[in-house]
Design a protein around this motif. Structure first.
Motif, PDB file in Angstrom:
ATOM      1  N   ASP A  52       0.845  -1.194   0.000  1.00 32.63           N
ATOM      2  CA  ASP A  52       0.000   0.000   0.000  1.00 32.63           C
ATOM      3  C   ASP A  52       0.890   1.258   0.000  1.00 32.63           C
ATOM      4  O   ASP A  52       1.926   1.287   0.673  1.00 32.63           O
ATOM      5  CB  ASP A  52      -0.896  -0.009   1.253  1.00 32.63           C
ATOM      6  N   VAL A 300     -11.769  -6.932   1.896  1.00 30.60           N
ATOM      7  CA  VAL A 300     -11.128  -5.753   1.316  1.00 30.60           C
ATOM      8  C   VAL A 300     -12.061  -5.174   0.251  1.00 30.60           C
ATOM      9  O   VAL A 300     -12.540  -5.899  -0.622  1.00 30.60           O
ATOM     10  CB  VAL A 300      -9.770  -6.102   0.673  1.00 30.60           C
ATOM     11  N   ASN A 301     -12.335  -3.888   0.342  1.00 31.95           N
ATOM     12  CA  ASN A 301     -13.096  -3.195  -0.695  1.00 31.95           C
ATOM     13  C   ASN A 301     -12.104  -2.529  -1.636  1.00 31.95           C
ATOM     14  O   ASN A 301     -11.547  -1.479  -1.338  1.00 31.95           O
ATOM     15  CB  ASN A 301     -14.032  -2.167  -0.077  1.00 31.95           C
ATOM     16  N   ASP A 302     -11.880  -3.168  -2.761  1.00 31.22           N
ATOM     17  CA  ASP A 302     -10.891  -2.699  -3.720  1.00 31.22           C
ATOM     18  C   ASP A 302     -11.579  -1.911  -4.828  1.00 31.22           C
ATOM     19  O   ASP A 302     -12.585  -2.372  -5.379  1.00 31.22           O
ATOM     20  CB  ASP A 302     -10.144  -3.899  -4.318  1.00 31.22           C
ATOM     21  N   ARG A 305     -11.140  -4.279  -8.031  1.00 29.97           N
ATOM     22  CA  ARG A 305     -11.562  -5.683  -7.975  1.00 29.97           C
ATOM     23  C   ARG A 305     -12.910  -5.868  -7.288  1.00 29.97           C
ATOM     24  O   ARG A 305     -13.432  -6.978  -7.225  1.00 29.97           O
ATOM     25  CB  ARG A 305     -10.518  -6.503  -7.216  1.00 29.97           C
ATOM     26  N   LYS A 307     -15.474  -6.047  -4.005  1.00 25.17           N
ATOM     27  CA  LYS A 307     -15.372  -6.582  -2.648  1.00 25.17           C
ATOM     28  C   LYS A 307     -14.680  -7.940  -2.690  1.00 25.17           C
ATOM     29  O   LYS A 307     -15.121  -8.863  -3.368  1.00 25.17           O
ATOM     30  CB  LYS A 307     -16.766  -6.708  -2.040  1.00 25.17           C
ATOM     31  N   ASN A 344      -0.124  -8.134  -3.033  1.00 24.28           N
ATOM     32  CA  ASN A 344      -1.209  -7.434  -3.727  1.00 24.28           C
ATOM     33  C   ASN A 344      -1.656  -8.154  -4.994  1.00 24.28           C
ATOM     34  O   ASN A 344      -2.596  -7.717  -5.652  1.00 24.28           O
ATOM     35  CB  ASN A 344      -0.750  -6.010  -4.096  1.00 24.28           C
ATOM     36  N   GLU A 418     -14.350  -3.853   6.768  1.00 28.37           N
ATOM     37  CA  GLU A 418     -12.996  -4.392   6.671  1.00 28.37           C
ATOM     38  C   GLU A 418     -12.291  -4.549   8.013  1.00 28.37           C
ATOM     39  O   GLU A 418     -11.368  -5.344   8.132  1.00 28.37           O
ATOM     40  CB  GLU A 418     -12.133  -3.468   5.797  1.00 28.37           C
ATOM     41  N   ARG A 449      -7.811   7.183   3.581  1.00 25.73           N
ATOM     42  CA  ARG A 449      -8.533   6.312   2.651  1.00 25.73           C
ATOM     43  C   ARG A 449      -9.853   6.953   2.215  1.00 25.73           C
ATOM     44  O   ARG A 449     -10.262   6.804   1.056  1.00 25.73           O
ATOM     45  CB  ARG A 449      -8.792   4.949   3.289  1.00 25.73           C
ATOM     46  N   GLN A 453      -9.246   7.023  -1.600  1.00 25.31           N
ATOM     47  CA  GLN A 453      -9.936   5.912  -2.257  1.00 25.31           C
ATOM     48  C   GLN A 453     -11.391   6.231  -2.560  1.00 25.31           C
ATOM     49  O   GLN A 453     -11.893   5.890  -3.632  1.00 25.31           O
ATOM     50  CB  GLN A 453      -9.858   4.646  -1.394  1.00 25.31           C
TER      51      GLN A 453
END
Length: 681
Positions: A52, A300-302, A305, A307, A344, A418, A449, A453
């Motif tokens: 990260d 992880v909420n990406d 990608r 959830k 990752n 998360e 974040r 994000q």
């Protein structure tokens, strides 16, 4: 098909305080097993686990990372955990996914606070444990003293399985081939006999062979009792290494492969079926032929990608295109793709076997602590929860831009999904949204974040302290609600009594009416009125707890009695009883541990005392530092970090955890009550 089976899997969580070298240790293991071509470094920001941007900037792990290596037919899953106290919840949550917790200790610093807390967490989870003393080649380090500290702190069951030599430049095996030369302390012979003596104690027949017949035992003969000793915490092996130079890394890999338990050898996971009085333990086994059962230990909420649900398979097999249920849901989801994690990176696989740690993407209903299964026979299965610290640090937040309220709410819910130690609460009375975490760094990371994000900018301010209300005596209350405004009226009369429960007792509502004085359909309405006061408070506007309410009498009208009438009567009767029952406002008191140079101890003790705190003890650390343990009301820690930096020249650190609730001083209660009364008026 998988190229290994459950017997070949080893699941290891690397846990310990920040700076112990867990991430560098992962790099050394991956390089030694040729899983990566060369080791990354924390300074360059190119390690597998710290991927990260914030981790690279701060040069510390902020979240859990997962990778694996294959060597000699064994598949070893490694979970790298953050070592800051602020991220303790994330570290504790992975303990449900492993058989073994490897406690990593910096030889230069010794045992630090997070090390001890992770040890306790692994102990509560009944995990097998090992201790890895890293950085053994640090200048001036006293490895004999560090080992003595480990045994004094964690028990005499902690025994070296290898020993450092040549000032930490290499490590000598003391178990498999105990024929090394000189060591930096102790001896190979002594370490070998001590650890064998400890292992054979759990096997009477083997002990007889060893002691009475004087027969030398081979590692193969010791394998099963070694596993039993690990399960019973009768043995915690200590190994030594340097992630930087690679000293001890081959020996550590051998121990992980040959001695750490596979899913069938570790203590069974504590699966439960049902809730409350109906709950009972159920057995889940790493059997490939049984129904699939897996546990989600990380979400992880990406942004790219979607959830991501990361889970450990405990039973059966999972393959792409299979159907899985989440908890007691009636509708399954389809496993479109199955992934293994390498930092990752997501690597697609075509099968998961018991012990595997895998992930699925873009499943919106998946959540932390969920049990995934492929048969309704396992509905209502869940894994006994891991006890996480209570998040106490808070910030009241609001969006900077008007119209971003829903966007902020959605982002906060995703962050809450998360992190088991991040909670969001809405105080309706104060009309404020409060985010709570384990420390200032924890909340700073989440704020970044939100901005980077989720693209939500927020304003922050100190939140209200989470006071609570309770009563200290018994009392009775009565209210008759009668309202007549033409047409049908409202009537309800309630007599009740209140009494305190022990701290942590919550709320108990008892219906003791007899003879139909209040019809049964109105009892829930009375409870509803009482619960309204519990939520809103009766003294100072804070939730009330640890109270038993007994409704013992009342009256009704065959025409005018309604739910709203009894809810109002119950509410007002409860308020009257509370006012007579010696109500008090309770404040959270936290345990605090401050680590700083010993020259600042006097100033720190005086400052803590001025904050209504007290010191319970202190401990001398290495490098002229001291750890101070104490208790202090949470309300007194506002802006404490800046004060601590001022007193210690920026070198002091601290961590807190909830200890208990205690009555506030009389003058504080009066201020809180007066403010509540003015707002009510």
């Amino acid at each position: 098909m998988s190229d290994y089976n459950a017997e070949d899997v080893r699941n290891i969580a690397l846990v310990g305080h920040a700076g112990s070298g867990k991430t560098s240790l992962v790099e050394a293991l991956l390089v030694a097993t040729k899983s990566i071509p060369e080791a990354g470094s924390i300074a360059r920001g190119n390690t597998v686990c710290d991927h990260d941007p914030m981790e690279r900037e701060l040069q510390h792990s902020l979240d859990v990372a997962i990778t694996a290596f294959n060597a000699h037919g064994k598949h070893v899953n490694l979970i790298d955990t953050p070592g800051f106290p602020d991220f303790l919840g994330r570290s504790l949550s992975v303990l449900s996914a492993v058989e073994t917790a490897a406690i990593v200790i910096n030889a230069d610093s010794g045992i630090e606070p997070v090390t001890q807390r992770m040890w306790k967490g692994a102990d509560r989870r009944n995990l097998c444990r090992m201790i890895v003393i890293n950085k053994i080649d640090a200048p001036g380090v006293d490895l004999a003293a560090v080992t003595a500290q480990v045994r004094e702190t964690f028990g005499a069951e902690c025994l070296p399985i290898n020993l450092p030599a040549e000032g930490g430049k290499r490590v000598v095996d003391c178990f498999f081939q105990p024929a090394g030369g000189e060591t930096d302390f102790s001896s190979v012979e002594e370490a070998h006999s001590t650890i064998v003596d400890q292992v054979v104690e759990v096997d009477e027949k083997l002990m007889e062979v060893y002691l009475e017949q004087g027969q030398e035992l081979k590692p193969e003969q010791l394998h099963d009792p070694f596993e039993e000793a690990l399960r019973e915490a009768h043995l915690i092996p200590i190994c030594y290494c340097s992630a930087e130079t690679g000293a001890g890394i081959p020996e550590l890999i051998t121990i992980l492969e040959r001695l750490m338990p596979n899913p069938a050898e570790g203590n069974p996971p504590p699966f439960i079926k049902g809730e409350g009085a109906e709950r009972k333990p159920v057995q889940v086994s790493p059997d490939l032929s049984q129904h699939a059962i897996a546990h989600v230990f990380k979400v992880v909420n990406d942004p790219f990608r979607g959830k991501l649900g990361i889970f450990r398979i405990h039973q059966g097999r999972i393959v792409p295109n299979s159907q899985l249920l989440i908890g007691d849901a009636r509708k399954p989801f389809k496993v479109n793709h199955l992934f293994r994690l390498h930092g990752n990176e997501l690597v697609e696989v075509d099968e998961g076997v018991p012990g595997d740690i895998l992930a699925v993407a873009r499943v919106d209903d998946i959540h932390f602590d969920a049990v995934l299964h492929d048969s309704h026979d396992e509905d209502h299965f869940h894994l006994d929860s891991i006890e996480c610290p209570v998040p106490l640090f808070g910030l009241a937040i609001s969006p900077t831009k008007r119209g971003d309220e829903q966007k902020l709410t959605d982002a906060l819910h995703k962050l809450e999904d998360e992190d088991p130690c991040f909670h969001v609460e809405h105080n309706a009375a104060a009309n404020e949204t409060v985010m709570r975490g384990l420390g200032e760094l924890h909340l700073k990371v989440l704020m970044r974040r939100l901005s980077e994000q989720f693209h939500v900018e927020v304003e922050t301010r100190p939140p209200k302290i989470p006071y609570r209300e309770t009563i200290t005596g018994k009392a009775e209350g009565h209210h008759r609600h009668k309202k007549q405004t033409g047409g049908a009226g409202q009537f309800g009369e309630v007599f009740l009594r209140v009494e305190p429960l022990e701290q942590g007792g919550g709320f108990d509502f008892v219906d003791a009416t007899v003879g139909g004085s209040i019809p049964g359909q109105f009892i829930p309405s009375i409870e509803k009125g009482v619960r309204q006061v519990l939520e809103e408070g009766a003294v100072a506007g804070y939730p009330m707890q640890d109270v038993r309410v007994t409704v013992y009498d009342g009256k009704f009208h065959p025409v005018d009695s309604k739910d709203i009438a009894f809810a109002t009567a119950g509410r007002k009767a409860f308020i009257e009883a509370v006012e007579k029952a010696k109500p008090v406002v309770m404040e959270p008191v936290v345990k605090i541990r401050i680590v700083a140079q010993d020259s600042a101890m006097g100033d720190l003790a005086g400052d803590l005392s001025s904050r209504r705190g007290r010191i319970n003890g202190s401990e001398t650390k290495t490098l002229g530092r001291v750890a101070i343990d104490g208790e202090v009301p949470l309300a007194e820690l506002d802006s404490y970090e800046s004060r601590l930096k001022s007193l210690t020249g920026g070198e002091g650190t601290y961590g807190i955890e909830l200890s208990h609730y205690a009555p506030v001083p009389g003058n504080v209660q009066k201020q809180l009550s007066d403010a509540f009364q003015r707002a009510e008026d």
